[in-house]
Design a protein around this motif. Sequence first.
Motif, PDB file in Angstrom:
ATOM      1  N   PHE A 294      12.425   7.010  -4.302  1.00 55.13           N
ATOM      2  CA  PHE A 294      11.466   7.196  -5.386  1.00 55.13           C
ATOM      3  C   PHE A 294      10.121   7.694  -4.880  1.00 55.13           C
ATOM      4  N   LEU A 295       9.668   7.199  -3.739  1.00 52.09           N
ATOM      5  CA  LEU A 295       8.366   7.605  -3.224  1.00 52.09           C
ATOM      6  C   LEU A 295       8.521   8.565  -2.056  1.00 52.09           C
ATOM      7  N   GLY A 296       7.723   9.623  -2.069  1.00 55.82           N
ATOM      8  CA  GLY A 296       7.835  10.647  -1.031  1.00 55.82           C
ATOM      9  C   GLY A 296       7.920  11.989  -1.736  1.00 55.82           C
ATOM     10  N   THR A 297       7.506  13.055  -1.059  1.00 59.43           N
ATOM     11  CA  THR A 297       7.477  14.360  -1.740  1.00 59.43           C
ATOM     12  C   THR A 297       8.881  14.825  -2.113  1.00 59.43           C
ATOM     13  N   ALA A 298       9.825  14.665  -1.192  1.00 58.14           N
ATOM     14  CA  ALA A 298      11.236  14.909  -1.540  1.00 58.14           C
ATOM     15  C   ALA A 298      11.983  13.668  -1.067  1.00 58.14           C
ATOM     16  N   PRO A 299      13.041  13.262  -1.776  1.00 60.58           N
ATOM     17  CA  PRO A 299      13.738  12.049  -1.339  1.00 60.58           C
ATOM     18  C   PRO A 299      14.350  12.239   0.043  1.00 60.58           C
ATOM     19  N   PRO A 300      14.525  11.149   0.789  1.00 58.83           N
ATOM     20  CA  PRO A 300      15.154  11.270   2.099  1.00 58.83           C
ATOM     21  C   PRO A 300      16.602  11.738   1.967  1.00 58.83           C
ATOM     22  N   ASN A 301      17.125  12.279   3.054  1.00 57.89           N
ATOM     23  CA  ASN A 301      18.562  12.522   3.137  1.00 57.89           C
ATOM     24  C   ASN A 301      19.200  11.198   3.497  1.00 57.89           C
ATOM     25  N   PHE A 302      20.192  10.793   2.726  1.00 65.97           N
ATOM     26  CA  PHE A 302      20.904   9.562   3.053  1.00 65.97           C
ATOM     27  C   PHE A 302      22.295   9.926   3.534  1.00 65.97           C
ATOM     28  N   LEU A 303      22.660   9.430   4.723  1.00 68.67           N
ATOM     29  CA  LEU A 303      23.956   9.784   5.293  1.00 68.67           C
ATOM     30  C   LEU A 303      24.712   8.518   5.668  1.00 68.67           C
TER      31      LEU A 303
ATOM     32  N   THR B  82       0.863  -1.179   0.000  1.00 70.10           N
ATOM     33  CA  THR B  82       0.000   0.000   0.000  1.00 70.10           C
ATOM     34  C   THR B  82       0.903   1.234   0.000  1.00 70.10           C
ATOM     35  N   PRO B  83       0.374   2.382  -0.472  1.00 68.43           N
ATOM     36  CA  PRO B  83       1.205   3.591  -0.471  1.00 68.43           C
ATOM     37  C   PRO B  83       1.784   3.896   0.914  1.00 68.43           C
ATOM     38  N   ARG B  84       0.992   3.685   1.945  1.00 69.93           N
ATOM     39  CA  ARG B  84       1.464   3.981   3.310  1.00 69.93           C
ATOM     40  C   ARG B  84       2.614   3.071   3.718  1.00 69.93           C
ATOM     41  N   ASP B  85       2.449   1.778   3.418  1.00 69.81           N
ATOM     42  CA  ASP B  85       3.495   0.807   3.770  1.00 69.81           C
ATOM     43  C   ASP B  85       4.811   1.143   3.094  1.00 69.81           C
ATOM     44  N   ILE B  86       4.696   1.455   1.818  1.00 65.39           N
ATOM     45  CA  ILE B  86       5.919   1.683   1.055  1.00 65.39           C
ATOM     46  C   ILE B  86       6.614   2.948   1.537  1.00 65.39           C
ATOM     47  N   TYR B  87       5.819   3.930   1.919  1.00 71.27           N
ATOM     48  CA  TYR B  87       6.406   5.160   2.452  1.00 71.27           C
ATOM     49  C   TYR B  87       7.058   4.904   3.817  1.00 71.27           C
ATOM     50  N   ALA B  88       6.354   4.158   4.659  1.00 71.42           N
ATOM     51  CA  ALA B  88       6.847   3.956   6.024  1.00 71.42           C
ATOM     52  C   ALA B  88       7.964   2.919   6.085  1.00 71.42           C
ATOM     53  N   ARG B  89       7.877   1.880   5.214  1.00 72.76           N
ATOM     54  CA  ARG B  89       8.858   0.801   5.285  1.00 72.76           C
ATOM     55  C   ARG B  89       9.400   0.452   3.910  1.00 72.76           C
ATOM     56  N   PRO B  90      10.125   1.373   3.290  1.00 72.16           N
ATOM     57  CA  PRO B  90      10.695   1.059   1.971  1.00 72.16           C
ATOM     58  C   PRO B  90      11.707  -0.069   2.094  1.00 72.16           C
ATOM     59  N   THR B  91      11.693  -0.951   1.128  1.00 71.18           N
ATOM     60  CA  THR B  91      12.521  -2.141   1.218  1.00 71.18           C
ATOM     61  C   THR B  91      13.990  -1.866   0.900  1.00 71.18           C
ATOM     62  N   ASN B  92      14.228  -0.798   0.161  1.00 69.81           N
ATOM     63  CA  ASN B  92      15.622  -0.433  -0.129  1.00 69.81           C
ATOM     64  C   ASN B  92      15.723   1.066  -0.417  1.00 69.81           C
ATOM     65  N   MET B  93      16.943   1.538  -0.647  1.00 66.81           N
ATOM     66  CA  MET B  93      17.154   2.979  -0.797  1.00 66.81           C
ATOM     67  C   MET B  93      16.552   3.511  -2.087  1.00 66.81           C
ATOM     68  N   PHE B  94      16.500   2.664  -3.117  1.00 67.58           N
ATOM     69  CA  PHE B  94      15.891   3.106  -4.374  1.00 67.58           C
ATOM     70  C   PHE B  94      14.408   3.429  -4.153  1.00 67.58           C
ATOM     71  N   VAL B  95      13.693   2.540  -3.490  1.00 67.10           N
ATOM     72  CA  VAL B  95      12.266   2.762  -3.231  1.00 67.10           C
ATOM     73  C   VAL B  95      12.079   3.974  -2.323  1.00 67.10           C
TER      74      VAL B  95
END
Length: 381
Positions: free
Chosen positions: A234-243, A218-231
Amino acid sequence: MSKLVLRSVAKSYTRGTSVLKPFDLVVQSGELVVLVGPSGCGKSTLLKLMAGLEQLDDGQILLGERDITRLEPRHRRIAMVFQNYALYPHLTVHDNLAYPLRRAGSAKAEIRTRVETVAAQLRLGELLDRRPSQLSGGQKQRVAMGRAIIREPELFLLDEPLSNLDAGLRSHVRGEIRELQRRLGTTMIYVTHDQVEAQTLADRVVVMRSGEIQQVGTPRDIYARPTNMFVAAFLGTAPPNFLPARIRDRAIELEAGSLPLVALPAELRMALAGHDRIFVGIRPEALQSTRLGGGELKLTGRVVRREFVGNMQNIHLAQDRPAEALATLSRLTGRHVTGELVWTTDAANMVERVELGLRPEDLLLFDIHGEAIGLAKGEPI
Ligand code: ADP
């Protein structure tokens, strides 16, 4: 209403370059599934295989009780709506709607009632005598939808149907498509490269990359628990900061701050055992000024750029990240990653230097290969 099953569907256009790796997917009856992914990842190819416009190399496609793998397109009971609407310019709206029925040899009386019903469902009654050139983009889109539903298909396939509309209209027509699909209860597969469209429309989203499924949920699941950094990117208003980060002295240590492991939920702490280097993902909207009590992780930065989006802004903060780490991050996320940290906050916020924090439970953790740490791999497909 029909359930669609794809079993090990594979396709290559030229020998040795596979466009779809063996691909498995089940779409439940009446469900609206959105296929999303960057251009060239194989979305349209997958739709064409379902519609019978391309032949698959291997695998099986079931619709309801029927094996449609080798059926002619017109016998599949699938309707497809394309990006450019594909209306006949010399025919009126009425005749465009009637066309699929005439071609199938339906009786005149049946054609009349079906056209009337569909015109009423899609509010096309006033437009039946017009030709496509006399219609707005949104109206053309409705005629294309009408022509798709007129033969009461078991499955709708929509390939980027809104990309020719301007932004305001797009959101309106999107709502209409959703409402129509609910009302008719027809199973729908909708292709887009636009993650906002994916999240607002879908019962479930299928994220694709290079001919493979990255995650289904579901959109919520994928936003809350993306399976990898690509996902995650890709989903979200702005991509996360990756550090890049290290696990040291019972803490997640970043260039700019650190978070004691005790702050993390127990499952995550356990999942981190054995990891030395990791990447953390921090969504720009999860960051908060520590003045407002923003959690245990502290990141400081100097404002270098602001982007205003309505009553919010994305504040870009200078960060020192080695070029090598940025190259790795760009590869894993599939997009260009810069050394800036992005914070989404109120447009009225005019600070120049900030100290930011976040709730530990909002931290996304990934291993050095970009795979999520400590989370189930999404739902089975
Ligand atoms: P998407 O819809 O996700 O943008 P496509 O399914 O259109 O992706 O394309 C997937 C890949 O297959 C791309 O690399 C594209 O260049 C290639 N491709 C698509 N159609 C053909 C074709 N008819 N012949 C050869 N290659 C094709």
